[in-house]
Every structure is written in C-alpha cells, then in structure tokens.
Scaffold this motif. Sequence first.
Motif, mmCIF file in Angstrom:
data_model
loop_
_atom_site.group_PDB
_atom_site.id
_atom_site.type_symbol
_atom_site.label_atom_id
_atom_site.label_comp_id
_atom_site.label_asym_id
_atom_site.label_seq_id
_atom_site.Cartn_x
_atom_site.Cartn_y
_atom_site.Cartn_z
ATOM 1 N N PHE A 28 0.832 -1.205 0.000
ATOM 2 C CA PHE A 28 0.000 0.000 0.000
ATOM 3 C C PHE A 28 0.872 1.262 0.000
ATOM 4 C CE2 PHE A 28 -3.575 -2.578 1.903
ATOM 5 C CZ PHE A 28 -4.395 -2.473 0.794
ATOM 6 N N CYS A 29 1.927 1.261 0.802
ATOM 7 C CA CYS A 29 2.818 2.426 0.869
ATOM 8 C C CYS A 29 3.518 2.657 -0.463
ATOM 9 C CB CYS A 29 3.840 2.243 1.990
ATOM 10 S SG CYS A 29 3.126 2.233 3.641
ATOM 11 N N LEU A 30 3.986 1.582 -1.081
ATOM 12 C CA LEU A 30 4.650 1.704 -2.377
ATOM 13 C C LEU A 30 3.675 2.180 -3.454
ATOM 14 C CD1 LEU A 30 6.934 -1.445 -2.308
ATOM 15 C CD2 LEU A 30 7.675 0.939 -2.248
ATOM 16 N N THR A 31 2.438 1.721 -3.380
ATOM 17 C CA THR A 31 1.422 2.174 -4.338
ATOM 18 C C THR A 31 1.139 3.655 -4.153
ATOM 19 O OG1 THR A 31 0.419 -0.017 -4.402
ATOM 20 C CG2 THR A 31 -0.951 1.825 -5.126
ATOM 21 N N PHE A 32 1.044 4.109 -2.907
ATOM 22 C CA PHE A 32 0.790 5.527 -2.654
ATOM 23 C C PHE A 32 1.897 6.383 -3.236
ATOM 24 C CE2 PHE A 32 1.306 9.443 -0.298
ATOM 25 C CZ PHE A 32 0.031 9.978 -0.377
ATOM 26 N N ILE A 33 3.152 6.028 -2.962
ATOM 27 C CA ILE A 33 4.266 6.849 -3.443
ATOM 28 C C ILE A 33 4.358 6.779 -4.970
ATOM 29 C CG2 ILE A 33 6.174 5.198 -3.299
ATOM 30 C CD1 ILE A 33 7.825 7.452 -2.028
ATOM 31 N N SER A 34 4.029 5.641 -5.549
ATOM 32 C CA SER A 34 4.046 5.501 -7.001
ATOM 33 C C SER A 34 2.996 6.399 -7.646
ATOM 34 C CB SER A 34 3.803 4.045 -7.388
ATOM 35 O OG SER A 34 3.645 3.913 -8.768
ATOM 36 N N ARG A 35 1.800 6.415 -7.079
ATOM 37 C CA ARG A 35 0.728 7.274 -7.605
ATOM 38 C C ARG A 35 1.084 8.749 -7.457
ATOM 39 N NH1 ARG A 35 -4.457 5.001 -9.271
ATOM 40 N NH2 ARG A 35 -3.991 2.787 -9.221
ATOM 41 N N TRP A 36 1.695 9.088 -6.334
ATOM 42 C CA TRP A 36 2.027 10.480 -6.080
ATOM 43 C C TRP A 36 3.120 10.954 -7.041
ATOM 44 C CZ3 TRP A 36 5.091 12.921 -1.571
ATOM 45 C CH2 TRP A 36 4.787 14.282 -1.465
#
Length: 115
Positions: A28-36
């Motif tokens: 989830f954290c990696l997905t958030f930073i990727s989207r950002w």
Amino acid sequence: MPEPEPEEKIDATFRNGSLTAAGIILGFCLTFISRWVSNPNDWSRIDILPMLLLVVGIGLQVKVFADLLARDSLIAAKYDRSRRLFLIGLVIVAAGIGLALLNDILGLGSMPILG
C-alpha cells in the motif's frame, strides 16, 4: 558452570502472519508513493519533506521485510526488534502522507519548485 539458556523463539506460523501483514502494508505504501510520483501536477519545494518522510519510512519497512524473511527472525528478540522498526516506519510514512495532505489542503503545493 550453568549451561547457557537457549534463545526464546516464536512460532513460524506467527511470524508468517506478521510477514504477510507487513508485505500488504508495504505494498500500500509503495502504491501511494508511485501514484504520487506519477501525478501530472507540478512539484514544489514543500513536497520535498513529505517525500523524504515517505522514502525513509518505506526504506525502514523494506529493511524489516527483509529481516523477517531471514532464518534467524524466529528468535523472539530479533522478531520484536523488527516489529518495532516496522511500526516506526509506518508512523513515518503516515506522517509523510499527513504532511502531503496538509500541504494540499492549505494550498502550499501550488508554488513551482524552481520559481
């Protein structure tokens, strides 16, 4: 001479559950930073601090994930250390996300990075 006591160990199934939970949260954290990062909006200087917090927190989570995959992670002391580090990493990531949201709410991210 007394014999040294064997190190306390945790059950492998308990560690496996923790490993699964850590992996899901890390995802989830990696997905958030990727989207950002892939967001087409302009970056500003104010975005550096939240990004730094996210990178440090995710780095800690990756280290803990690797530690939990090690054979000696069944030793209770090492498992407890890994668990504490993961929670610290999670708090750092949450602080980064909270700071990024606060910057957006206050409109601080509207200044260009080179302007």
